[in-house]
Design a protein around this motif. Structure first.
Motif, PDB file in Angstrom:
ATOM      1  N   GLY A 100       0.809  -1.204   0.000  1.00  9.01           N
ATOM      2  CA  GLY A 100       0.000   0.000   0.000  1.00  9.01           C
ATOM      3  C   GLY A 100       0.849   1.264   0.000  1.00  9.01           C
ATOM      4  N   ALA A 101       1.924   1.242   0.777  1.00 10.44           N
ATOM      5  CA  ALA A 101       2.813   2.414   0.840  1.00 10.44           C
ATOM      6  C   ALA A 101       3.456   2.662  -0.513  1.00 10.44           C
ATOM      7  CB  ALA A 101       3.877   2.192   1.904  1.00 10.44           C
ATOM      8  N   ARG A 102       3.850   1.561  -1.203  1.00  6.11           N
ATOM      9  CA  ARG A 102       4.452   1.740  -2.526  1.00  6.11           C
ATOM     10  C   ARG A 102       3.422   2.245  -3.533  1.00  6.11           C
ATOM     11  NH1 ARG A 102       8.834  -2.190  -5.078  1.00  6.11           N
ATOM     12  NH2 ARG A 102      10.033  -0.731  -3.836  1.00  6.11           N
ATOM     13  N   THR A 103       2.201   1.727  -3.457  1.00  2.25           N
ATOM     14  CA  THR A 103       1.147   2.153  -4.364  1.00  2.25           C
ATOM     15  C   THR A 103       0.834   3.644  -4.200  1.00  2.25           C
ATOM     16  OG1 THR A 103       0.155  -0.047  -4.326  1.00  2.25           O
ATOM     17  CG2 THR A 103      -1.230   1.763  -5.083  1.00  2.25           C
ATOM     18  N   LEU A 104       0.907   4.108  -2.956  1.00  3.34           N
ATOM     19  CA  LEU A 104       0.640   5.521  -2.667  1.00  3.34           C
ATOM     20  C   LEU A 104       1.866   6.413  -2.898  1.00  3.34           C
ATOM     21  CD1 LEU A 104      -1.392   5.072   0.650  1.00  3.34           C
ATOM     22  CD2 LEU A 104      -2.281   5.688  -1.616  1.00  3.34           C
ATOM     23  N   GLY A 105       2.956   5.812  -3.346  1.00  4.15           N
ATOM     24  CA  GLY A 105       4.156   6.577  -3.629  1.00  4.15           C
ATOM     25  C   GLY A 105       4.927   7.001  -2.396  1.00  4.15           C
ATOM     26  N   LEU A 106       4.692   6.308  -1.278  1.00  2.60           N
ATOM     27  CA  LEU A 106       5.404   6.652  -0.045  1.00  2.60           C
ATOM     28  C   LEU A 106       6.768   5.977   0.052  1.00  2.60           C
ATOM     29  CD1 LEU A 106       2.393   6.403   2.436  1.00  2.60           C
ATOM     30  CD2 LEU A 106       3.313   8.453   1.300  1.00  2.60           C
TER      31      LEU A 106
END
Length: 261
Positions: free
Chosen positions: A254-260
């Motif tokens: 999820g963090a990668r998907t949100l660009g975090l």
């Protein structure tokens, strides 16, 4: 059916008896639960670092770097030591075979779920005989076989189990259908591998260790408030084991998907 095994009765030690009267004990082996909790925290940190490497956030070699491989060995050893100690407690308290098989069924069901889940994530290196598979088989061996042996025999056989794979190996045991014994000539391509040998050793040592009167008394002493959460955590080890990786992988995804990341 033979009656359940009991702890051997040690020769009374007046000093130990006096000390035990001065130190309150609890009905549960809270320190054993806490020790299992320590293994769970250590495992979580290890797996989180592994996940960071899997997502290419950090660059680490978890398959060959001794810093990581030795940690994995330590974590597995601690879990199996606690499992052996737990079996000694269960036998001493007269745990019924029905209760054992119910718990065993949960472990085996989770082992199958791990195999299925790892096959989807790592089809070439899925887990066919990991820590839960190994623990399920070793629990049967300890409960219905090795626990009937004298304590000295458990210490000796544990040492033999640990040492044997270093001296005996054959290509016959290199396949997925035979490598569960552990006498392989090369480590199989898999994300987790906990064969009977050498890992039966720590479980036998845990069973032997818990037969020592002083160890049992120490394990039943009350915990400091600061470490009680580890004890609570240790009582839910199987459930925690099954959910901690999906939660961490999901959070990182999820963090990668949100660009975090």
């Amino acid at each position: 059916m033979n009656p359940p095994a009991r702890f051997p009765i040690a020769t009374p030690d007046p000093g130990l008896e006096a000390a035990s009267r001065d130190v309150p004990t609890t009905p549960r082996y809270d320190r054993l639960d806490a020790l299992r909790g320590v293994a769970m925290v250590w495992m979580t940190v290890f797996h989180f670092c592994f996940d960071l490497s899997y997502f290419k956030i950090v660059v680490q070699d978890f398959y060959r770097d001794p810093f990581w491989t030795w940690q994995r060995s330590g974590i597995v050893s601690l879990f199996l030591l606690c499992a052996g100690m737990g079996q000694a407690v269960a036998l001493a308290q007269g745990q019924t075979a029905d209760r054992f098989w119910r718990r065993w069924g949960q472990v085996m069901a989770c082992a199958l779920l791990v195999s299925i889940g790892s096959w989807f994530m790592f089809p070439r290196s899925f887990i066919s005989f990991g820590v839960l598979h190994g623990m399920a088989l070793m629990l049967i061996l300890v409960r219905f076989g090795f626990s009937r042996l004298p304590t000295a025999a458990l210490w000796l056989l544990g040492a033999v189990a640990v040492a044997l794979p270093f001296f005996v190996a054959h290509p016959f045991f290199d396949t997925r259908t035979t490598n569960w014994l552990g006498l392989v000539t090369r480590k199989p391509l898999t994300e987790d591998y906990v064969p009977i040998l050498p890992w039966l050793g720590p479980m036998l040592w845990g069973c032997a260790l818990m037969r020592i009167e002083a160890v049992r008394q120490w394990m039943q002493r009350p915990l400091l408030p600061a470490v009680r959460p580890l004890s609570v955590m240790g009582r839910w080890s199987l459930s925690y084991y099954m959910v901690h990786q999906p939660v961490m992988i999901g959070a990182l995804t999820g963090a990668r998907t949100l660009g975090l990341l």
